[in-house]
Motif scaffolding. Structure first.
Motif, PDB file in Angstrom:
ATOM      1  N   UNK A  43      51.785   7.964  44.356  1.00 47.46           N
ATOM      2  CA  UNK A  43      50.863   7.003  43.770  1.00 47.46           C
ATOM      3  C   UNK A  43      49.886   7.767  42.886  1.00 47.46           C
ATOM      4  N   UNK A  44      49.635   7.237  41.693  1.00 46.31           N
ATOM      5  CA  UNK A  44      48.759   7.888  40.725  1.00 46.31           C
ATOM      6  C   UNK A  44      47.654   6.925  40.293  1.00 46.31           C
ATOM      7  N   UNK A  45      46.504   7.505  40.016  1.00 43.89           N
ATOM      8  CA  UNK A  45      45.439   6.781  39.328  1.00 43.89           C
ATOM      9  C   UNK A  45      45.538   7.111  37.851  1.00 43.89           C
ATOM     10  N   UNK A  46      45.566   6.065  37.003  1.00 43.70           N
ATOM     11  CA  UNK A  46      45.776   6.241  35.568  1.00 43.70           C
ATOM     12  C   UNK A  46      44.616   5.585  34.828  1.00 43.70           C
ATOM     13  N   UNK A  47      43.955   6.344  33.959  1.00 43.31           N
ATOM     14  CA  UNK A  47      42.853   5.799  33.177  1.00 43.31           C
ATOM     15  C   UNK A  47      43.389   4.968  32.016  1.00 43.31           C
ATOM     16  N   UNK A  48      42.510   4.228  31.357  1.00 42.58           N
ATOM     17  CA  UNK A  48      42.925   3.408  30.222  1.00 42.58           C
ATOM     18  C   UNK A  48      43.517   4.255  29.097  1.00 42.58           C
ATOM     19  N   UNK A  49      43.102   5.522  29.007  1.00 44.40           N
ATOM     20  CA  UNK A  49      43.629   6.399  27.963  1.00 44.40           C
ATOM     21  C   UNK A  49      44.950   7.047  28.364  1.00 44.40           C
ATOM     22  N   UNK A  50      45.380   6.830  29.616  1.00 45.24           N
ATOM     23  CA  UNK A  50      46.666   7.354  30.061  1.00 45.24           C
ATOM     24  C   UNK A  50      46.600   8.611  30.892  1.00 45.24           C
ATOM     25  N   UNK A  51      45.427   9.179  31.102  1.00 43.99           N
ATOM     26  CA  UNK A  51      45.305  10.359  31.958  1.00 43.99           C
ATOM     27  C   UNK A  51      45.593   9.955  33.404  1.00 43.99           C
TER      28      UNK A  51
END
Length: 357
Positions: free
Chosen positions: A80-88
């Motif tokens: 599971x990943x946390x992804x920012x709006x910029x894709x990081x």
């Protein structure tokens, strides 16, 4: 995924075209029920697409956090990943020994009250079949794994989408696990849409007093609510038709008695249907007055305008341009979508952003 037989392509919609510079192909129509619903227009269509994040391996579910970032899980790695709006992206550590090698992590849903309870819900395979489970996410780690629902059989047709509805209850799609008769058995959890509290109990008002909200489903993989709060579902059929259904409490959607239009008393016909070569639909989202369905075998994004109780003419975008599409979600606060690709190859899947103009 089930095996489907080859079928004819749907006809090209006369007079329709979209700009190649925007990455769109000629829209395609699909068979379905006639309805007086506005058709897609250039002013309402997807207008641009770009990669937000790359290097993925079968991302399956997407769910938004209050800060505008998303949790995205990979099916087979069970990461599971946390992804920012910029894709990081940043992997979220878990203490979950229940995610065994060989099992799949499918749907994921952030609690609508996350700021208070910090709960995240998952749908995954385990030794005893498929489970709905809950964990606590403190912004850094996922801990406190708790089984909520067990007894869902596992097979090739597993459903797997979980989302919170506008009523605050958790909705879960389950496949028939290759045992078609279970879809008609209201005592079975397979071949159903389930509706539950955040503790895994039947939600108040469920039609049969159990977890079951609707039944007669083969392999439902997408759910979304329109602006009036009506529930819609995408369903993978067998060899003849895939479906877009409007879900009513207690509704029987016909499998395995029929696939596509039933025209039988007591069974609910789909609002729209596709030949499998053009669809095998998975994720579903509502935005811009329309439903957007991600297609696996069809390798396209379907836009289906909705008005009132009916769905209009489906129109396809990005046909064969980005491979298999698994999930599609509306970006909060923006007229845009995120779409995940599926089985593109090792580290080759992507998260795409589509602008809606």
């Amino acid at each position: 995924m089930h095996t489907v037989m080859p079928s004819r392509r749907t006809t090209i919609r006369a007079g329709a075209a979209v700009a190649a510079a925007a990455g769109l192909l000629v829209p395609l129509t699909a068979t379905g029920n006639a309805a007086q619903v506005p058709s897609a227009s250039a002013a309402m269509a997807p207008s641009g697409i770009r990669t937000i994040s790359s290097g993925w391996n079968n991302p399956w579910g997407v769910s938004w956090l209050p800060d505008g970032s998303a949790l995205i899980n990979e099916r087979d790695s069970r990461k599971i990943f946390k992804v920012t709006r910029s894709g990081a992206r940043t992997q979220v550590p878990t203490d979950v020994t229940a995610f065994r090698s060989g099992d799949s992590l499918l749907g994921i849903a952030v609690s609508p009250d996350w700021r208070q309870d910090h709960h995240v819900f998952v749908y995954h395979g385990a030794k005893d079949g498929i489970r709905v489970a809950r964990m606590t996410y403190d912004g850094a780690r996922l801990t406190g794994y708790k089984k909520l629902v067990t007894g869902i059989k596992r097979g090739l047709h597993n459903g797997g989408r979980i989302k919170f509805g506008p009523d605050g209850f958790l909705y879960v799609t389950t496949g028939d696990a290759d045992k078609a008769g279970d879809a008609q058995d209201r005592n079975s959890l397979n071949g159903k849409i389930l509706r539950m509290t955040k503790d895994g109990r039947p939600a108040p008002g469920n039609p049969f007093g159990t977890l079951v909200y609707s039944y007669g489903h083969r392999n439902p993989e997408g759910i979304a609510w329109d602006a009036q709060g009506r529930l819609w579902e995408t369903e993978i059929g067998n060899s003849t038709f895939d479906e877009l259904n409007r879900i009513r409490p207690g509704g029987n959607y016909g499998w395995p008695a029929c696939e596509g239009t039933c025209a039988k008393a007591g069974l609910t016909d789909p609002e729209r249907k596709w030949h499998p070569a053009d669809a095998v639909p998975s994720g579903l989202a509502h935005a811009d007055g329309a439903l957007y369905a991600a297609a696996l075998r069809g390798q396209r994004l379907w836009r289906v305008p909705v008005a009132g109780l009916h769905a209009g003419t489906p129109v396809a975008y990005y046909t064969k341009g980005f491979g298999r599409l698994r999930d599609v979600v509306k970006v909060p606060g923006r007229n845009a979508l995120w779409i995940t690709t599926d089985k593109a190859g090792k580290n080759a899947d992507r998260v795409l952003q589509v602008e809606l103009k």
